[in-house]
Design an enzyme around this catalytic site. Sequence first.
Site, PDB file in Angstrom:
ATOM      1  N   SER A 129       0.856  -1.179   0.000  1.00  0.00           N
ATOM      2  CA  SER A 129       0.000   0.000   0.000  1.00  0.00           C
ATOM      3  C   SER A 129       0.893   1.229   0.000  1.00  0.00           C
ATOM      4  CB  SER A 129      -0.881   0.019   1.255  1.00  0.00           C
ATOM      5  OG  SER A 129      -1.514   1.272   1.403  1.00  0.00           O
ATOM      6  N   TYR A 166      -1.725  -0.050  10.699  1.00  0.00           N
ATOM      7  CA  TYR A 166      -1.889  -0.406   9.286  1.00  0.00           C
ATOM      8  C   TYR A 166      -0.594  -0.153   8.530  1.00  0.00           C
ATOM      9  CZ  TYR A 166      -3.703  -0.523   4.530  1.00  0.00           C
ATOM     10  OH  TYR A 166      -3.914  -0.836   3.209  1.00  0.00           O
ATOM     11  N   LYS A 168       2.260  -2.668   6.432  1.00  0.00           N
ATOM     12  CA  LYS A 168       2.692  -2.413   5.055  1.00  0.00           C
ATOM     13  C   LYS A 168       4.203  -2.224   4.975  1.00  0.00           C
ATOM     14  CE  LYS A 168      -1.445  -3.011   3.995  1.00  0.00           C
ATOM     15  NZ  LYS A 168      -1.814  -4.334   3.501  1.00  0.00           N
ATOM     16  N   THR A 205     -13.231  -0.221  -3.100  1.00  0.00           N
ATOM     17  CA  THR A 205     -13.632  -1.553  -2.639  1.00  0.00           C
ATOM     18  C   THR A 205     -14.863  -1.509  -1.737  1.00  0.00           C
ATOM     19  OG1 THR A 205     -12.193  -1.411  -0.716  1.00  0.00           O
ATOM     20  CG2 THR A 205     -11.254  -2.416  -2.712  1.00  0.00           C
ATOM     21  N   LYS A 220     -18.008   0.018   5.650  1.00  0.00           N
ATOM     22  CA  LYS A 220     -17.869  -0.990   6.707  1.00  0.00           C
ATOM     23  C   LYS A 220     -17.487  -0.361   8.043  1.00  0.00           C
ATOM     24  CE  LYS A 220     -16.485  -4.362   3.282  1.00  0.00           C
ATOM     25  NZ  LYS A 220     -15.393  -5.121   2.712  1.00  0.00           N
TER      26      LYS A 220
END
Length: 133
Positions: free
Chosen positions: A28, A41, A45, A77, A82
Amino acid sequence: MSTCAGICTASPPSFLPCSNARRAYIDSVAGHRAGEAGGVYAATKFFIQGMTESLRKEVGASHGIQVGMVSPGVIDTGWPYKLRDGRAKDVAIDLSRQAIKPEAVAEAVVFALNQPPSVAIKEVIVTPVDQAW
């Protein structure tokens, strides 16, 4: 963290018998630049980048295995929908307005993998034109 575990279990001995093998890992842009509140996160990566570079050095030149990485930016996506936190969701929805289609990332992977045996695409960064980071 499952991505990290998956890379660790895909150790060089498992693919050394394959001549002219190709490996492409999905990273990413967060692996190049960490954002606010995205430390965990980004860390996963950065891990992918380190493991990919290490694998490239371990098996690339000595065994003729192409090892590369594709680092996409914002991808369409549906992930913002979500989220449960209202503010985070609003920010994510705004960010996703500039997202690229998953097919663009797939094309980058195909490009990286469809090279002659003597060529290694070490990294491809694919982002929306107007993604600022």
